[in-house]
Write an enzyme that holds these catalytic residues in place. Structure first.
Site, PDB file in Angstrom:
ATOM      1  N   GLU A   1       0.860  -1.185   0.000  1.00  0.00           N
ATOM      2  CA  GLU A   1       0.000   0.000   0.000  1.00  0.00           C
ATOM      3  C   GLU A   1       0.893   1.231   0.000  1.00  0.00           C
ATOM      4  OE1 GLU A   1      -2.612   2.534  -0.362  1.00  0.00           O
ATOM      5  OE2 GLU A   1      -3.514   0.543  -0.102  1.00  0.00           O
TER       6      GLU A   1
ATOM      7  N   LYS B   1     -12.335   7.331 -17.369  1.00  0.00           N
ATOM      8  CA  LYS B   1     -12.254   8.120 -18.597  1.00  0.00           C
ATOM      9  C   LYS B   1     -11.252   7.476 -19.552  1.00  0.00           C
ATOM     10  CE  LYS B   1     -13.513  12.503 -16.417  1.00  0.00           C
ATOM     11  NZ  LYS B   1     -13.112  13.896 -16.129  1.00  0.00           N
TER      12      LYS B   1
ATOM     13  N   ASP C   1      -8.055   1.316  -8.845  1.00  0.00           N
ATOM     14  CA  ASP C   1      -8.713   2.473  -9.442  1.00  0.00           C
ATOM     15  C   ASP C   1      -9.057   2.160 -10.897  1.00  0.00           C
ATOM     16  OD1 ASP C   1      -9.301   5.028 -10.605  1.00  0.00           O
ATOM     17  OD2 ASP C   1      -8.228   5.968  -8.943  1.00  0.00           O
TER      18      ASP C   1
ATOM     19  N   ASP D   1       5.267   1.162  -4.366  1.00  0.00           N
ATOM     20  CA  ASP D   1       4.624   0.917  -5.649  1.00  0.00           C
ATOM     21  C   ASP D   1       4.468  -0.588  -5.855  1.00  0.00           C
ATOM     22  OD1 ASP D   1       4.467   2.302  -8.729  1.00  0.00           O
ATOM     23  OD2 ASP D   1       5.010   0.189  -8.634  1.00  0.00           O
TER      24      ASP D   1
ATOM     25  N   LYS E   1     -17.197  -2.798   4.205  1.00  0.00           N
ATOM     26  CA  LYS E   1     -18.116  -1.738   4.612  1.00  0.00           C
ATOM     27  C   LYS E   1     -18.680  -1.010   3.398  1.00  0.00           C
ATOM     28  CE  LYS E   1     -16.723   0.828   7.989  1.00  0.00           C
ATOM     29  NZ  LYS E   1     -16.009   1.876   8.757  1.00  0.00           N
TER      30      LYS E   1
END
Length: 260
Positions: free
Chosen positions: A117, A171, A167, A144, A240
């Site tokens: 992370e 776009k 992520d 990374d 969650k």
């Protein structure tokens, strides 16, 4: 959005360098053989006093930076020395706050898990959870994810790689920033031992299609079903965020096995 308790607006690129307000103790990653455009969204990550105390006490034992102060990568990580045993090894790229990391490690005490992370806040939350639970089979690397794969592990050293909710960069002009590109999946496949597992999950339909195409095109991997007999669990706990979004997008789980 990644899972493990991340809020929806704060998706981040799991392989990106840490943002400016977190970067003081993180040497910048250098260009590597598996380049992609990386980006991130700045977030504040001040630790609470309790988290800082836990960090100071446990991070030297349970965590490390992917690169040293001179930006040199840690090479060929000695996991047996770090864990104090020899066990099948799982790498989780983008562990967020570690909810799934902890639950899955607890369910599989015979496996060793390394959580990667970039954000210290998330690592600190996982570290505190480890301290409370007494789990002994988790270690953490801040840096990374591709950098860690490239330098810390050799061919055939991993039993599993988990990438949960990277992520999606929805776009079209940002698709080059996505983590799971052909070169990265090829690197993951190389690091897996024969029969090793790549498990990816996403709640973005477009990224699911992209990941499926990339994984299916990798010649070292073959798609397997979630109910197949596998060397690691693919039962990922509901987080969650997912509980709050049950009426929202479906989560796609994708699993590949490295060919013999």
């Amino acid at each position: 959005m990644r899972d493990h308790g991340r809020m929806h607006p704060s998706r981040s690129d799991v392989g990106a360098p840490a943002p400016a307000d977190e970067a003081a103790d993180v040497p910048p990653a250098q260009p590597h053989r598996f380049p992609r455009v990386t980006s991130f969204r700045t977030r504040r990550s001040t630790l609470s006093a309790a988290q800082q105390q836990t960090w100071d006490r446990l991070w030297p034992e349970l965590g490390m930076q992917a690169r040293d102060e001179d930006s040199k990568p840690v090479v060929d990580l000695d996991t047996e020395a770090w864990f104090g045993r020899s066990a099948p090894l799982i790498l989780e790229i983008g562990s967020g706050t570690g909810t799934s990391t902890l639950a899955m490690a607890q369910a599989e005490p015979d496996l060793d898990v390394i959580a990667v992370e970039v954000y210290r806040k998330g690592l600190a939350q996982l570290l505190s959870a480890i301290d409370r639970s007494g789990v002994t089979n988790i270690r953490m690397v801040r840096g990374d994810g591709v950098d860690v794969l490239e330098h810390m592990f050799g061919t055939g050293t991993l039993t599993g790689v988990r990438v949960f909710f990277p992520d999606p960069w929805p776009k079209a002009r940002h698709h080059k920033r996505r983590l799971l590109q052909p070169a990265t999946v090829a690197l993951i496949a190389d690091r897996l031992r024969p029969g090793g597992i790549l498990h990816a999950a996403t709640d973005h339909a477009g990224y699911a299609e992209h990941i499926a195409e990339v994984g299916d095109a990798e010649p070292l991997l073959q798609r397997v079903q979630l109910d197949a007999h596998l060397p690691i669990s693919v039962e990922r706990p509901v987080t969650k965020y997912e509980r709050k979004a049950l009426a929202g997008p479906d989560v796609t789980e994708l699993v590949w096995e490295k060919r013999p």
